[in-house]
Write a protein that holds these residues in place. Structure first.
Motif, mmCIF file in Angstrom:
data_model
loop_
_atom_site.group_PDB
_atom_site.id
_atom_site.type_symbol
_atom_site.label_atom_id
_atom_site.label_comp_id
_atom_site.label_asym_id
_atom_site.label_seq_id
_atom_site.Cartn_x
_atom_site.Cartn_y
_atom_site.Cartn_z
ATOM 1 N N LEU A 40 1.020 -1.239 0.003
ATOM 2 C CA LEU A 40 0.037 0.017 0.020
ATOM 3 C C LEU A 40 0.626 1.388 -0.138
ATOM 4 O O LEU A 40 0.383 2.415 -0.310
ATOM 5 N N ARG A 41 1.983 1.069 0.392
ATOM 6 C CA ARG A 41 2.917 2.503 0.450
ATOM 7 C C ARG A 41 2.644 3.264 -0.913
ATOM 8 O O ARG A 41 2.585 4.644 -0.809
ATOM 9 N N PRO A 42 3.165 2.593 -2.044
ATOM 10 C CA PRO A 42 3.094 3.644 -3.309
ATOM 11 C C PRO A 42 1.607 4.035 -3.477
ATOM 12 O O PRO A 42 1.595 5.310 -3.978
ATOM 13 N N ILE A 43 0.619 3.531 -3.090
ATOM 14 C CA ILE A 43 -0.659 3.727 -3.273
ATOM 15 C C ILE A 43 -0.879 4.951 -2.531
ATOM 16 O O ILE A 43 -1.693 6.041 -2.654
ATOM 17 N N ILE A 44 -0.503 5.006 -1.096
ATOM 18 C CA ILE A 44 -0.578 6.017 -0.198
ATOM 19 C C ILE A 44 -0.076 7.440 -1.002
ATOM 20 O O ILE A 44 -0.668 8.500 -1.040
ATOM 21 N N GLY A 45 1.276 7.143 -1.447
ATOM 22 C CA GLY A 45 1.901 8.177 -2.211
ATOM 23 C C GLY A 45 0.814 8.669 -3.365
ATOM 24 O O GLY A 45 1.141 9.921 -3.642
ATOM 25 N N GLU A 46 0.267 7.687 -4.214
ATOM 26 C CA GLU A 46 -0.513 8.324 -5.309
ATOM 27 C C GLU A 46 -1.714 9.069 -4.832
ATOM 28 O O GLU A 46 -1.955 10.147 -5.176
ATOM 29 N N VAL A 47 -2.276 8.729 -3.668
ATOM 30 C CA VAL A 47 -3.449 9.326 -3.172
ATOM 31 C C VAL A 47 -3.022 10.724 -2.845
ATOM 32 O O VAL A 47 -3.785 11.980 -2.874
ATOM 33 N N VAL A 48 -1.925 10.888 -1.916
ATOM 34 C CA VAL A 48 -1.388 12.244 -1.584
ATOM 35 C C VAL A 48 -1.029 13.070 -2.794
ATOM 36 O O VAL A 48 -1.413 14.366 -2.793
ATOM 37 N N GLU A 49 -0.441 12.669 -3.836
ATOM 38 C CA GLU A 49 -0.243 13.172 -4.844
ATOM 39 C C GLU A 49 -1.412 13.961 -5.391
ATOM 40 O O GLU A 49 -1.544 15.118 -6.121
ATOM 41 N N GLU A 50 -2.612 13.098 -5.643
ATOM 42 C CA GLU A 50 -3.820 13.551 -6.105
ATOM 43 C C GLU A 50 -4.497 14.544 -5.477
ATOM 44 O O GLU A 50 -5.190 15.334 -6.278
ATOM 45 N N TYR A 51 -4.729 14.143 -4.265
ATOM 46 C CA TYR A 51 -5.417 15.310 -3.382
ATOM 47 C C TYR A 51 -4.750 16.140 -2.424
ATOM 48 O O TYR A 51 -5.501 16.959 -1.747
ATOM 49 N N ARG A 52 -3.556 16.455 -2.235
ATOM 50 C CA ARG A 52 -2.923 17.173 -1.387
ATOM 51 C C ARG A 52 -3.152 18.507 -1.527
ATOM 52 O O ARG A 52 -3.028 19.333 -0.560
#
Length: 102
Positions: free
Chosen positions: A59-71
Motif C-alpha cells: 500500500l505504500r506506493p498507493i498512499i503516495g499516489e493518493v497524496v499526490e492526487e489530493y494534497r
C-alpha cells in the motif's frame, strides 16, 4: 469532534512543529490511517503480523499516489459519509459480543 478529525488536527500540529512539508504531513497521515486499519484487522484475527507488513508494503506506493492526487484540495473539499459504519458503531457499544478479541 470525531476521533478521526482529532487525529488529523494532531498530526497537522505536530507536522508543523517539526517543520514537515505539506506533502510529508499528508504522507504521515496516510500511513497512520492505513496502520490503524491494519491494526484493527490484526486484533480481529484476520491478518498475521507478517501479512500486515506485506499489505503495508504493497500500500505504500498507493498512499503516495493518493497524496499526490489530493494534497492540494481546499479544506472545504474534505468530508466523509459513512452512515452504516456510524450506526454499527452505536450498536456495538451495547452489544453482547464485542468486535475485538483484546
Amino acid at each position: 469532534m470525531a476521533p478521526a478529525h482529532r487525529s488529523s488536527v494532531l498530526i497537522a500540529a505536530v507536522a508543523q512543529h517539526e517543520g514537515l512539508t505539506h506533502e510529508q504531513a499528508c504522507l504521515v497521515h496516510g500511513y497512520s490511517f492505513i496502520t490503524d486499519l491494519l491494526g484493527a484487522a490484526q486484533r480481529l484475527g484476520r491478518l498475521s503480523h507478517t501479512e500486515i507488513q506485506r499489505v503495508l508494503d504493497e500500500l505504500r506506493p498507493i498512499i503516495g499516489e493518493v497524496v499526490e492526487e489530493y494534497r492540494d484540495q481546499p479544506l472545504d473539499a474534505m468530508w466523509s459519509f459513512a452512515p452504516t459504519t456510524e450506526l454499527m458503531g452505536m450498536g456495538h457499544e451495547r452489544a453482547d459480543r464485542r468486535l475485538f478479541m483484546s
